[in-house]
Design a protein around this motif. Sequence first.
Motif, mmCIF file in Angstrom:
data_model
loop_
_atom_site.group_PDB
_atom_site.id
_atom_site.type_symbol
_atom_site.label_atom_id
_atom_site.label_comp_id
_atom_site.label_asym_id
_atom_site.label_seq_id
_atom_site.Cartn_x
_atom_site.Cartn_y
_atom_site.Cartn_z
ATOM 1 N N ILE A 13 0.837 -1.208 0.000
ATOM 2 C CA ILE A 13 0.000 0.000 0.000
ATOM 3 C C ILE A 13 0.867 1.251 0.000
ATOM 4 O O ILE A 13 0.559 2.233 -0.672
ATOM 5 N N LEU A 14 1.986 1.221 0.715
ATOM 6 C CA LEU A 14 2.898 2.362 0.741
ATOM 7 C C LEU A 14 3.471 2.636 -0.649
ATOM 8 O O LEU A 14 3.504 3.796 -1.091
ATOM 9 N N VAL A 15 3.898 1.603 -1.347
ATOM 10 C CA VAL A 15 4.430 1.775 -2.703
ATOM 11 C C VAL A 15 3.341 2.287 -3.641
ATOM 12 O O VAL A 15 3.589 3.162 -4.478
ATOM 13 N N ALA A 16 2.137 1.788 -3.506
ATOM 14 C CA ALA A 16 1.035 2.234 -4.365
ATOM 15 C C ALA A 16 0.726 3.713 -4.138
ATOM 16 O O ALA A 16 0.581 4.477 -5.098
ATOM 17 N N PHE A 17 0.660 4.131 -2.892
ATOM 18 C CA PHE A 17 0.373 5.538 -2.607
ATOM 19 C C PHE A 17 1.515 6.452 -3.032
ATOM 20 O O PHE A 17 1.285 7.560 -3.534
ATOM 21 N N CYS A 18 2.753 6.007 -2.856
ATOM 22 C CA CYS A 18 3.897 6.817 -3.287
ATOM 23 C C CYS A 18 3.924 6.961 -4.802
ATOM 24 O O CYS A 18 4.226 8.039 -5.327
ATOM 25 N N THR A 19 3.598 5.900 -5.514
ATOM 26 C CA THR A 19 3.536 5.968 -6.973
ATOM 27 C C THR A 19 2.432 6.915 -7.424
ATOM 28 O O THR A 19 2.621 7.728 -8.331
ATOM 29 N N LEU A 20 1.294 6.842 -6.776
ATOM 30 C CA LEU A 20 0.189 7.728 -7.116
ATOM 31 C C LEU A 20 0.525 9.189 -6.806
ATOM 32 O O LEU A 20 0.238 10.082 -7.601
ATOM 33 N N ALA A 21 1.174 9.432 -5.678
ATOM 34 C CA ALA A 21 1.579 10.794 -5.318
ATOM 35 C C ALA A 21 2.603 11.333 -6.312
ATOM 36 O O ALA A 21 2.537 12.507 -6.713
ATOM 37 N N LEU A 22 3.544 10.496 -6.726
ATOM 38 C CA LEU A 22 4.537 10.929 -7.705
ATOM 39 C C LEU A 22 3.876 11.244 -9.037
ATOM 40 O O LEU A 22 4.253 12.208 -9.711
ATOM 41 N N PHE A 23 2.878 10.467 -9.417
ATOM 42 C CA PHE A 23 2.161 10.747 -10.666
ATOM 43 C C PHE A 23 1.488 12.113 -10.610
ATOM 44 O O PHE A 23 1.611 12.915 -11.534
ATOM 45 N N TYR A 24 0.764 12.383 -9.529
ATOM 46 C CA TYR A 24 0.093 13.679 -9.406
ATOM 47 C C TYR A 24 1.096 14.829 -9.372
ATOM 48 O O TYR A 24 0.854 15.896 -9.937
ATOM 49 N N TYR A 25 2.243 14.605 -8.733
ATOM 50 C CA TYR A 25 3.272 15.645 -8.685
ATOM 51 C C TYR A 25 3.810 15.935 -10.085
ATOM 52 O O TYR A 25 3.950 17.094 -10.475
ATOM 53 N N THR A 26 4.118 14.875 -10.849
ATOM 54 C CA THR A 26 4.696 15.098 -12.168
ATOM 55 C C THR A 26 3.690 15.714 -13.137
ATOM 56 O O THR A 26 4.073 16.537 -13.969
ATOM 57 N N VAL A 27 2.430 15.341 -13.020
ATOM 58 C CA VAL A 27 1.411 15.970 -13.869
ATOM 59 C C VAL A 27 1.317 17.455 -13.543
ATOM 60 O O VAL A 27 1.280 18.303 -14.445
ATOM 61 N N THR A 28 1.312 17.791 -12.265
ATOM 62 C CA THR A 28 1.228 19.195 -11.863
ATOM 63 C C THR A 28 2.475 19.965 -12.298
ATOM 64 O O THR A 28 2.380 21.092 -12.781
ATOM 65 N N TYR A 29 3.636 19.348 -12.150
ATOM 66 C CA TYR A 29 4.878 20.004 -12.569
ATOM 67 C C TYR A 29 4.881 20.256 -14.070
ATOM 68 O O TYR A 29 5.253 21.340 -14.533
ATOM 69 N N LEU A 30 4.461 19.262 -14.840
ATOM 70 C CA LEU A 30 4.415 19.422 -16.289
ATOM 71 C C LEU A 30 3.439 20.522 -16.685
ATOM 72 O O LEU A 30 3.755 21.382 -17.521
ATOM 73 N N MET A 31 2.269 20.523 -16.105
ATOM 74 C CA MET A 31 1.265 21.522 -16.489
ATOM 75 C C MET A 31 1.667 22.933 -16.068
ATOM 76 O O MET A 31 1.416 23.888 -16.794
ATOM 77 N N THR A 32 2.299 23.083 -14.909
ATOM 78 C CA THR A 32 2.761 24.423 -14.517
ATOM 79 C C THR A 32 3.905 24.881 -15.398
ATOM 80 O O THR A 32 4.047 26.078 -15.656
ATOM 81 N N THR A 33 4.718 23.951 -15.880
ATOM 82 C CA THR A 33 5.788 24.312 -16.811
ATOM 83 C C THR A 33 5.203 24.733 -18.161
ATOM 84 O O THR A 33 5.663 25.711 -18.759
ATOM 85 N N LEU A 34 4.199 24.015 -18.620
ATOM 86 C CA LEU A 34 3.583 24.359 -19.901
ATOM 87 C C LEU A 34 2.800 25.665 -19.823
ATOM 88 O O LEU A 34 2.813 26.451 -20.770
ATOM 89 N N ALA A 35 2.118 25.883 -18.701
ATOM 90 C CA ALA A 35 1.291 27.085 -18.570
ATOM 91 C C ALA A 35 2.098 28.309 -18.150
ATOM 92 O O ALA A 35 1.626 29.436 -18.284
ATOM 93 N N ARG A 36 3.300 28.088 -17.614
ATOM 94 C CA ARG A 36 4.155 29.165 -17.095
ATOM 95 C C ARG A 36 3.469 29.963 -15.998
ATOM 96 O O ARG A 36 3.731 31.145 -15.805
#
Length: 111
Positions: A13-36
Amino acid sequence: LRPVKGPGDFFRILVAFCTLALFYYTVTYLMTTLARNSRNGTALAILATLAYEGLYAWLRYWYEIEIPFFSDLFRTTRTGAELSFTSVAGWLTVCLAFMLVAQFRLERAEV
Protein backbone atom coordinates in the motif's frame (compact mmCIF):
# COMPACT_ATOMS: atom_id res chain seq x y z
CA LEU A 1 -11.93 -4.97 1.78
CA ARG A 2 -9.83 -7.15 3.94
CA PRO A 3 -7.69 -6.19 6.91
CA VAL A 4 -3.97 -5.62 6.60
CA LYS A 5 -2.19 -8.87 7.40
CA GLY A 6 1.42 -8.08 8.06
CA PRO A 7 4.21 -5.91 6.75
CA GLY A 8 3.83 -7.14 3.16
CA ASP A 9 0.45 -5.48 2.81
CA PHE A 10 1.71 -2.31 4.48
CA PHE A 11 4.62 -1.93 2.04
CA ARG A 12 2.41 -2.76 -0.94
CA ILE A 13 0.00 0.00 0.00
CA LEU A 14 2.90 2.36 0.74
CA VAL A 15 4.43 1.78 -2.70
CA ALA A 16 1.04 2.23 -4.37
CA PHE A 17 0.37 5.54 -2.61
CA CYS A 18 3.90 6.82 -3.29
CA THR A 19 3.54 5.97 -6.97
CA LEU A 20 0.19 7.73 -7.12
CA ALA A 21 1.58 10.79 -5.32
CA LEU A 22 4.54 10.93 -7.71
CA PHE A 23 2.16 10.75 -10.67
CA TYR A 24 0.09 13.68 -9.41
CA TYR A 25 3.27 15.65 -8.69
CA THR A 26 4.70 15.10 -12.17
CA VAL A 27 1.41 15.97 -13.87
CA THR A 28 1.23 19.20 -11.86
CA TYR A 29 4.88 20.00 -12.57
CA LEU A 30 4.41 19.42 -16.29
CA MET A 31 1.26 21.52 -16.49
CA THR A 32 2.76 24.42 -14.52
CA THR A 33 5.79 24.31 -16.81
CA LEU A 34 3.58 24.36 -19.90
CA ALA A 35 1.29 27.08 -18.57
CA ARG A 36 4.16 29.16 -17.09
CA ASN A 37 1.82 29.98 -14.23
CA SER A 38 1.26 27.98 -11.06
CA ARG A 39 -2.45 28.70 -10.73
CA ASN A 40 -3.26 27.85 -14.34
CA GLY A 41 -0.92 24.86 -14.25
CA THR A 42 -2.57 23.43 -11.17
CA ALA A 43 -6.00 23.89 -12.75
CA LEU A 44 -4.78 22.20 -15.94
CA ALA A 45 -3.37 19.30 -13.91
CA ILE A 46 -6.69 18.77 -12.15
CA LEU A 47 -8.52 19.02 -15.46
CA ALA A 48 -6.15 16.56 -17.17
CA THR A 49 -6.50 14.05 -14.34
CA LEU A 50 -10.28 14.31 -14.36
CA ALA A 51 -10.32 13.99 -18.15
CA TYR A 52 -8.25 10.79 -17.94
CA GLU A 53 -10.59 9.38 -15.29
CA GLY A 54 -13.58 10.28 -17.47
CA LEU A 55 -11.94 8.66 -20.50
CA TYR A 56 -11.31 5.53 -18.47
CA ALA A 57 -14.93 5.34 -17.32
CA TRP A 58 -16.29 6.07 -20.79
CA LEU A 59 -14.14 3.46 -22.52
CA ARG A 60 -14.73 0.83 -19.87
CA TYR A 61 -18.49 1.13 -19.43
CA TRP A 62 -19.55 1.98 -22.97
CA TYR A 63 -17.08 0.03 -25.08
CA GLU A 64 -15.65 -2.47 -22.55
CA ILE A 65 -12.08 -1.36 -23.32
CA GLU A 66 -9.71 -1.29 -20.36
CA ILE A 67 -6.85 1.18 -20.20
CA PRO A 68 -4.39 1.44 -17.30
CA PHE A 69 -5.91 3.13 -14.27
CA PHE A 70 -4.78 4.07 -10.79
CA SER A 71 -6.85 1.37 -9.12
CA ASP A 72 -4.55 -1.22 -10.72
CA LEU A 73 -2.01 -0.27 -8.07
CA PHE A 74 -4.36 -1.34 -5.27
CA ARG A 75 -5.88 -4.43 -6.91
CA THR A 76 -6.11 -7.59 -4.83
CA THR A 77 -6.69 -11.18 -5.81
CA ARG A 78 -8.64 -13.94 -4.10
CA THR A 79 -5.47 -15.48 -2.72
CA GLY A 80 -4.30 -12.20 -1.25
CA ALA A 81 -2.80 -8.85 -2.03
CA GLU A 82 0.24 -8.64 -4.20
CA LEU A 83 2.05 -5.74 -5.76
CA SER A 84 1.62 -5.56 -9.50
CA PHE A 85 5.14 -4.83 -10.70
CA THR A 86 4.04 -4.06 -14.25
CA SER A 87 1.49 -1.51 -13.07
CA VAL A 88 4.00 0.26 -10.81
CA ALA A 89 6.68 0.18 -13.52
CA GLY A 90 4.22 1.53 -16.09
CA TRP A 91 3.11 4.45 -13.95
CA LEU A 92 6.73 5.24 -13.01
CA THR A 93 7.60 5.27 -16.70
CA VAL A 94 4.78 7.73 -17.33
CA CYS A 95 6.11 9.90 -14.48
CA LEU A 96 9.60 9.83 -15.98
CA ALA A 97 8.26 10.78 -19.40
CA PHE A 98 6.33 13.72 -17.92
CA MET A 99 9.44 14.94 -16.12
CA LEU A 100 11.54 14.70 -19.29
CA VAL A 101 8.95 16.65 -21.29
CA ALA A 102 8.80 19.30 -18.56
CA GLN A 103 12.60 19.56 -18.46
CA PHE A 104 12.76 19.89 -22.24
CA ARG A 105 10.09 22.58 -22.19
CA LEU A 106 11.83 24.46 -19.38
CA GLU A 107 15.15 24.41 -21.25
CA ARG A 108 13.49 25.66 -24.44
CA ALA A 109 11.76 28.48 -22.55
CA GLU A 110 15.06 29.76 -21.17
CA VAL A 111 16.68 30.12 -24.59
